[in-house]
Design a protein around this motif. Sequence first.
Motif, PDB file in Angstrom:
ATOM      1  N   ALA A  10      -4.170  54.873  56.359  1.00  0.00           N
ATOM      2  CA  ALA A  10      -4.427  55.668  57.562  1.00  0.00           C
ATOM      3  C   ALA A  10      -4.205  54.826  58.816  1.00  0.00           C
ATOM      4  CB  ALA A  10      -5.859  56.219  57.528  1.00  0.00           C
ATOM      5  N   ALA A  11      -4.688  53.598  58.805  1.00  0.00           N
ATOM      6  CA  ALA A  11      -4.504  52.715  59.963  1.00  0.00           C
ATOM      7  C   ALA A  11      -3.024  52.426  60.191  1.00  0.00           C
ATOM      8  CB  ALA A  11      -5.277  51.414  59.754  1.00  0.00           C
ATOM      9  N   GLU A  12      -2.290  52.159  59.117  1.00  0.00           N
ATOM     10  CA  GLU A  12      -0.862  51.875  59.254  1.00  0.00           C
ATOM     11  C   GLU A  12      -0.097  53.070  59.802  1.00  0.00           C
ATOM     12  OE1 GLU A  12       0.047  50.654  55.313  1.00  0.00           O
ATOM     13  OE2 GLU A  12      -0.750  48.644  55.632  1.00  0.00           O
ATOM     14  N   SER A  13      -0.420  54.262  59.344  1.00  0.00           N
ATOM     15  CA  SER A  13       0.301  55.432  59.845  1.00  0.00           C
ATOM     16  C   SER A  13      -0.001  55.661  61.328  1.00  0.00           C
ATOM     17  CB  SER A  13       0.007  56.671  59.005  1.00  0.00           C
ATOM     18  OG  SER A  13      -1.328  57.061  59.136  1.00  0.00           O
ATOM     19  N   LEU A  14      -1.240  55.436  61.740  1.00  0.00           N
ATOM     20  CA  LEU A  14      -1.565  55.540  63.170  1.00  0.00           C
ATOM     21  C   LEU A  14      -0.755  54.544  63.989  1.00  0.00           C
ATOM     22  CD1 LEU A  14      -5.431  55.997  63.239  1.00  0.00           C
ATOM     23  CD2 LEU A  14      -3.752  57.488  64.326  1.00  0.00           C
ATOM     24  N   ALA A  54      -3.395  53.199  69.791  1.00  0.00           N
ATOM     25  CA  ALA A  54      -4.016  54.272  69.003  1.00  0.00           C
ATOM     26  C   ALA A  54      -4.911  53.743  67.888  1.00  0.00           C
ATOM     27  CB  ALA A  54      -2.942  55.168  68.411  1.00  0.00           C
ATOM     28  N   LEU A  55      -4.833  52.449  67.617  1.00  0.00           N
ATOM     29  CA  LEU A  55      -5.611  51.892  66.517  1.00  0.00           C
ATOM     30  C   LEU A  55      -7.047  51.640  66.958  1.00  0.00           C
ATOM     31  CD1 LEU A  55      -5.441  50.975  63.547  1.00  0.00           C
ATOM     32  CD2 LEU A  55      -5.090  48.659  64.406  1.00  0.00           C
ATOM     33  N   THR A  56      -7.876  52.649  66.759  1.00  0.00           N
ATOM     34  CA  THR A  56      -9.311  52.518  66.995  1.00  0.00           C
ATOM     35  C   THR A  56     -10.002  52.864  65.691  1.00  0.00           C
ATOM     36  OG1 THR A  56      -9.658  54.823  67.652  1.00  0.00           O
ATOM     37  CG2 THR A  56      -9.036  53.258  69.407  1.00  0.00           C
ATOM     38  N   LEU A  57     -11.192  52.361  65.511  1.00  0.00           N
ATOM     39  CA  LEU A  57     -11.917  52.658  64.281  1.00  0.00           C
ATOM     40  C   LEU A  57     -12.190  54.157  64.160  1.00  0.00           C
ATOM     41  CD1 LEU A  57     -14.354  49.617  64.096  1.00  0.00           C
ATOM     42  CD2 LEU A  57     -12.209  49.970  62.855  1.00  0.00           C
ATOM     43  N   ALA A 102     -10.873  56.452  61.062  1.00  0.00           N
ATOM     44  CA  ALA A 102     -11.815  57.242  60.273  1.00  0.00           C
ATOM     45  C   ALA A 102     -11.409  58.710  60.283  1.00  0.00           C
ATOM     46  CB  ALA A 102     -13.231  57.070  60.817  1.00  0.00           C
ATOM     47  N   ASP A 103     -11.045  59.217  61.451  1.00  0.00           N
ATOM     48  CA  ASP A 103     -10.615  60.610  61.561  1.00  0.00           C
ATOM     49  C   ASP A 103      -9.366  60.866  60.724  1.00  0.00           C
ATOM     50  OD1 ASP A 103     -10.832  63.267  62.792  1.00  0.00           O
ATOM     51  OD2 ASP A 103      -8.968  62.706  63.814  1.00  0.00           O
ATOM     52  N   ARG A 104      -8.384  59.982  60.816  1.00  0.00           N
ATOM     53  CA  ARG A 104      -7.129  60.140  60.053  1.00  0.00           C
ATOM     54  C   ARG A 104      -7.405  60.108  58.561  1.00  0.00           C
ATOM     55  NH1 ARG A 104      -1.387  59.374  60.763  1.00  0.00           N
ATOM     56  NH2 ARG A 104      -1.906  60.194  62.814  1.00  0.00           N
ATOM     57  N   ALA A 105      -8.333  59.260  58.145  1.00  0.00           N
ATOM     58  CA  ALA A 105      -8.645  59.126  56.716  1.00  0.00           C
ATOM     59  C   ALA A 105      -9.603  60.211  56.234  1.00  0.00           C
ATOM     60  CB  ALA A 105      -9.242  57.745  56.447  1.00  0.00           C
TER      61      ALA A 105
END
Length: 172
Positions: free
Chosen positions: A9-13, A21-24, A28-31
């Motif tokens: 999820a972090a990588e896709s963001l 865009a990389l915030t915790l 979490a939302d993406r995952a």
Amino acid sequence: MKREALLDAAESLLFEHGTQALTLAAVADRAGVSKGGLLYHFPTKEALVRAMVARVIEEFDGLVASHDDGTPGSYSRAYVEATFEILTGEARAHRRWSAITAAATDPEQAEPLNEAMRRWHGEPAGERDPGAAMVVRLAAEGLWEVVSHAPELYDGEQLEALKQRLLALLER
């Protein structure tokens, strides 16, 4: 939620929206997990980036090792094979690399990647022509960078021809 899915999820963001865009919360939302669920695995953004960098390094090391048969010159051949396996395989893999590089702009975060680069591009023992081996590994690295930014530039046939040309240079 598994650790790997959080890293995905972090990588896709990162790939889709860049480092800002990389915030915790966004990860979490993406995952599809609570922020607490993410924090259980990665208590800080820095821990998340470290884990992404470590995963990229481990995956590439594993690919190289799977192709390295220990014969003279096999390390550079394995490096080329691993690089092209990533370039011609799952599209996510080369996007991952550029995303991680972007995320690891802090010198402390980038150090594991820098160390891996020193190791990957150092002078391995047993090369028939160490200079040619260095040029081939650098060419493969450069191609990876280009394809990360312009994946449409080379089709599968062109990539295969480039791989064969690089491997041939190692056999001279």
